[in-house]
Scaffold this motif. Structure first.
Motif, PDB file in Angstrom:
ATOM      1  N   ILE A   1       0.832  -1.205   0.000  1.00  0.00           N
ATOM      2  CA  ILE A   1       0.000   0.000   0.000  1.00  0.00           C
ATOM      3  C   ILE A   1       0.864   1.251   0.000  1.00  0.00           C
ATOM      4  CG2 ILE A   1      -1.604   1.352   1.425  1.00  0.00           C
ATOM      5  CD1 ILE A   1      -2.945  -1.295   2.180  1.00  0.00           C
ATOM      6  N   ALA A   2       1.896   1.279   0.831  1.00  0.00           N
ATOM      7  CA  ALA A   2       2.776   2.452   0.902  1.00  0.00           C
ATOM      8  C   ALA A   2       3.504   2.681  -0.421  1.00  0.00           C
ATOM      9  CB  ALA A   2       3.769   2.289   2.043  1.00  0.00           C
ATOM     10  N   VAL A   3       4.047   1.617  -1.003  1.00  0.00           N
ATOM     11  CA  VAL A   3       4.764   1.750  -2.271  1.00  0.00           C
ATOM     12  C   VAL A   3       3.797   2.174  -3.381  1.00  0.00           C
ATOM     13  CG1 VAL A   3       6.006   0.434  -4.044  1.00  0.00           C
ATOM     14  CG2 VAL A   3       6.631   0.183  -1.655  1.00  0.00           C
ATOM     15  N   GLY A   4       2.589   1.627  -3.360  1.00  0.00           N
ATOM     16  CA  GLY A   4       1.595   2.019  -4.361  1.00  0.00           C
ATOM     17  C   GLY A   4       1.236   3.483  -4.282  1.00  0.00           C
ATOM     18  N   LEU A   5       1.064   3.991  -3.060  1.00  0.00           N
ATOM     19  CA  LEU A   5       0.761   5.414  -2.895  1.00  0.00           C
ATOM     20  C   LEU A   5       1.901   6.290  -3.399  1.00  0.00           C
ATOM     21  CD1 LEU A   5      -0.987   5.589   0.592  1.00  0.00           C
ATOM     22  CD2 LEU A   5      -1.947   6.247  -1.608  1.00  0.00           C
ATOM     23  N   VAL A   6       3.124   5.922  -3.076  1.00  0.00           N
ATOM     24  CA  VAL A   6       4.285   6.709  -3.520  1.00  0.00           C
ATOM     25  C   VAL A   6       4.406   6.663  -5.042  1.00  0.00           C
ATOM     26  CG1 VAL A   6       6.802   6.823  -3.449  1.00  0.00           C
ATOM     27  CG2 VAL A   6       5.524   6.487  -1.349  1.00  0.00           C
ATOM     28  N   MET A   7       4.158   5.486  -5.636  1.00  0.00           N
ATOM     29  CA  MET A   7       4.234   5.383  -7.098  1.00  0.00           C
ATOM     30  C   MET A   7       3.168   6.236  -7.775  1.00  0.00           C
ATOM     31  SD  MET A   7       5.073   1.380  -7.825  1.00  0.00           S
ATOM     32  CE  MET A   7       5.147   1.575  -9.603  1.00  0.00           C
ATOM     33  N   MET A   8       1.949   6.207  -7.249  1.00  0.00           N
ATOM     34  CA  MET A   8       0.886   7.011  -7.856  1.00  0.00           C
ATOM     35  C   MET A   8       1.164   8.499  -7.691  1.00  0.00           C
ATOM     36  SD  MET A   8      -2.665   4.974  -7.117  1.00  0.00           S
ATOM     37  CE  MET A   8      -2.396   4.642  -5.383  1.00  0.00           C
ATOM     38  N   ALA A   9       1.686   8.899  -6.537  1.00  0.00           N
ATOM     39  CA  ALA A   9       1.949  10.314  -6.290  1.00  0.00           C
ATOM     40  C   ALA A   9       3.100  10.832  -7.152  1.00  0.00           C
ATOM     41  CB  ALA A   9       2.266  10.535  -4.814  1.00  0.00           C
ATOM     42  N   GLY A  10       4.103  10.013  -7.383  1.00  0.00           N
ATOM     43  CA  GLY A  10       5.266  10.468  -8.131  1.00  0.00           C
ATOM     44  C   GLY A  10       5.302  10.004  -9.565  1.00  0.00           C
ATOM     45  N   SER A  11       4.171   9.616 -10.127  1.00  0.00           N
ATOM     46  CA  SER A  11       4.169   9.009 -11.459  1.00  0.00           C
ATOM     47  C   SER A  11       4.562   9.978 -12.564  1.00  0.00           C
ATOM     48  CB  SER A  11       2.803   8.401 -11.759  1.00  0.00           C
ATOM     49  OG  SER A  11       1.809   9.398 -11.736  1.00  0.00           O
ATOM     50  N   ALA A  12       4.345  11.279 -12.386  1.00  0.00           N
ATOM     51  CA  ALA A  12       4.686  12.215 -13.454  1.00  0.00           C
ATOM     52  C   ALA A  12       6.193  12.392 -13.573  1.00  0.00           C
ATOM     53  CB  ALA A  12       4.020  13.561 -13.211  1.00  0.00           C
ATOM     54  N   GLY A  13       6.909  12.346 -12.457  1.00  0.00           N
ATOM     55  CA  GLY A  13       8.363  12.404 -12.498  1.00  0.00           C
ATOM     56  C   GLY A  13       8.930  13.771 -12.792  1.00  0.00           C
ATOM     57  N   ASP A  14       8.150  14.839 -12.627  1.00  0.00           N
ATOM     58  CA  ASP A  14       8.685  16.172 -12.883  1.00  0.00           C
ATOM     59  C   ASP A  14       8.948  16.896 -11.576  1.00  0.00           C
ATOM     60  OD1 ASP A  14       5.624  18.008 -13.677  1.00  0.00           O
ATOM     61  OD2 ASP A  14       6.145  16.731 -12.003  1.00  0.00           O
ATOM     62  N   CYS A  15       9.545  18.086 -11.675  1.00  0.00           N
ATOM     63  CA  CYS A  15       9.795  18.857 -10.461  1.00  0.00           C
ATOM     64  C   CYS A  15       9.324  20.290 -10.666  1.00  0.00           C
ATOM     65  CB  CYS A  15      11.259  18.776 -10.030  1.00  0.00           C
ATOM     66  SG  CYS A  15      12.432  19.044 -11.362  1.00  0.00           S
ATOM     67  N   ASP A  16       8.021  20.493 -10.591  1.00  0.00           N
ATOM     68  CA  ASP A  16       7.373  21.803 -10.652  1.00  0.00           C
ATOM     69  C   ASP A  16       7.692  22.594 -11.923  1.00  0.00           C
ATOM     70  OD1 ASP A  16       6.241  21.292  -8.176  1.00  0.00           O
ATOM     71  OD2 ASP A  16       7.967  22.117  -7.113  1.00  0.00           O
ATOM     72  N   GLY A  17       7.882  21.941 -13.008  1.00  0.00           N
ATOM     73  CA  GLY A  17       8.116  22.628 -14.265  1.00  0.00           C
ATOM     74  C   GLY A  17       9.532  23.111 -14.472  1.00  0.00           C
ATOM     75  N   ALA A  18      10.389  23.004 -13.450  1.00  0.00           N
ATOM     76  CA  ALA A  18      11.761  23.486 -13.579  1.00  0.00           C
ATOM     77  C   ALA A  18      12.595  22.545 -14.452  1.00  0.00           C
ATOM     78  CB  ALA A  18      12.402  23.626 -12.210  1.00  0.00           C
ATOM     79  N   CYS A  19      12.206  21.285 -14.514  1.00  0.00           N
ATOM     80  CA  CYS A  19      12.981  20.337 -15.322  1.00  0.00           C
ATOM     81  C   CYS A  19      12.034  19.477 -16.142  1.00  0.00           C
ATOM     82  CB  CYS A  19      13.872  19.473 -14.428  1.00  0.00           C
ATOM     83  SG  CYS A  19      12.989  18.692 -13.076  1.00  0.00           S
ATOM     84  N   VAL A  20      11.297  20.111 -17.043  1.00  0.00           N
ATOM     85  CA  VAL A  20      10.306  19.420 -17.860  1.00  0.00           C
ATOM     86  C   VAL A  20      10.966  18.370 -18.746  1.00  0.00           C
ATOM     87  CG1 VAL A  20       8.525  19.757 -19.624  1.00  0.00           C
ATOM     88  CG2 VAL A  20       8.791  21.416 -17.796  1.00  0.00           C
ATOM     89  N   ALA A  21      12.218  18.573 -19.086  1.00  0.00           N
ATOM     90  CA  ALA A  21      12.916  17.608 -19.934  1.00  0.00           C
ATOM     91  C   ALA A  21      13.088  16.269 -19.239  1.00  0.00           C
ATOM     92  CB  ALA A  21      14.274  18.166 -20.332  1.00  0.00           C
ATOM     93  N   LEU A  22      13.042  16.250 -17.902  1.00  0.00           N
ATOM     94  CA  LEU A  22      13.236  15.001 -17.164  1.00  0.00           C
ATOM     95  C   LEU A  22      11.919  14.312 -16.822  1.00  0.00           C
ATOM     96  CD1 LEU A  22      15.993  16.204 -14.679  1.00  0.00           C
ATOM     97  CD2 LEU A  22      16.293  14.993 -16.831  1.00  0.00           C
ATOM     98  N   SER A  23      10.791  14.933 -17.158  1.00  0.00           N
ATOM     99  CA  SER A  23       9.514  14.336 -16.776  1.00  0.00           C
ATOM    100  C   SER A  23       9.185  13.151 -17.681  1.00  0.00           C
ATOM    101  CB  SER A  23       8.405  15.382 -16.864  1.00  0.00           C
ATOM    102  OG  SER A  23       8.279  15.834 -18.190  1.00  0.00           O
TER     103      SER A  23
END
Length: 68
Positions: free
Chosen positions: A14-36
């Motif tokens: 459950i914990a890993v699933g929540l973290v995966m769903m929350a971080g699925s986009a992989g970006d950092c507030d638009g500052a590094c869109v190339a890495l998303s």
């Protein structure tokens, strides 16, 4: 006992699933869109996270009926 072991595994899922769903986009507030992630990658990661979450929840729910 085995019930405690399965409860621990389910809680981790459950914990890993929540973290995966929350971080699925992989970006950092638009500052590094190339890495998303692309849309397909984001949906795949979120889907696997949802599967982990649902599986962990199902294990915990089914374990409530088990006797120690």
């Amino acid at each position: 006992t085995m019930k405690t072991f399965f409860n621990l595994i389910a809680t981790i899922l459950i914990a890993v699933g929540l973290v995966m769903m929350a971080g699925s986009a992989g970006d950092c507030d638009g500052a590094c869109v190339a890495l998303s992630n692309t849309l397909g990658e984001m949906l795949m990661i979120a889907g696997v996270g949802l599967a982990f979450f649902v599986t962990g929840g199902a294990i915990l729910i089914s374990n409530t009926r088990e006797v120690a």
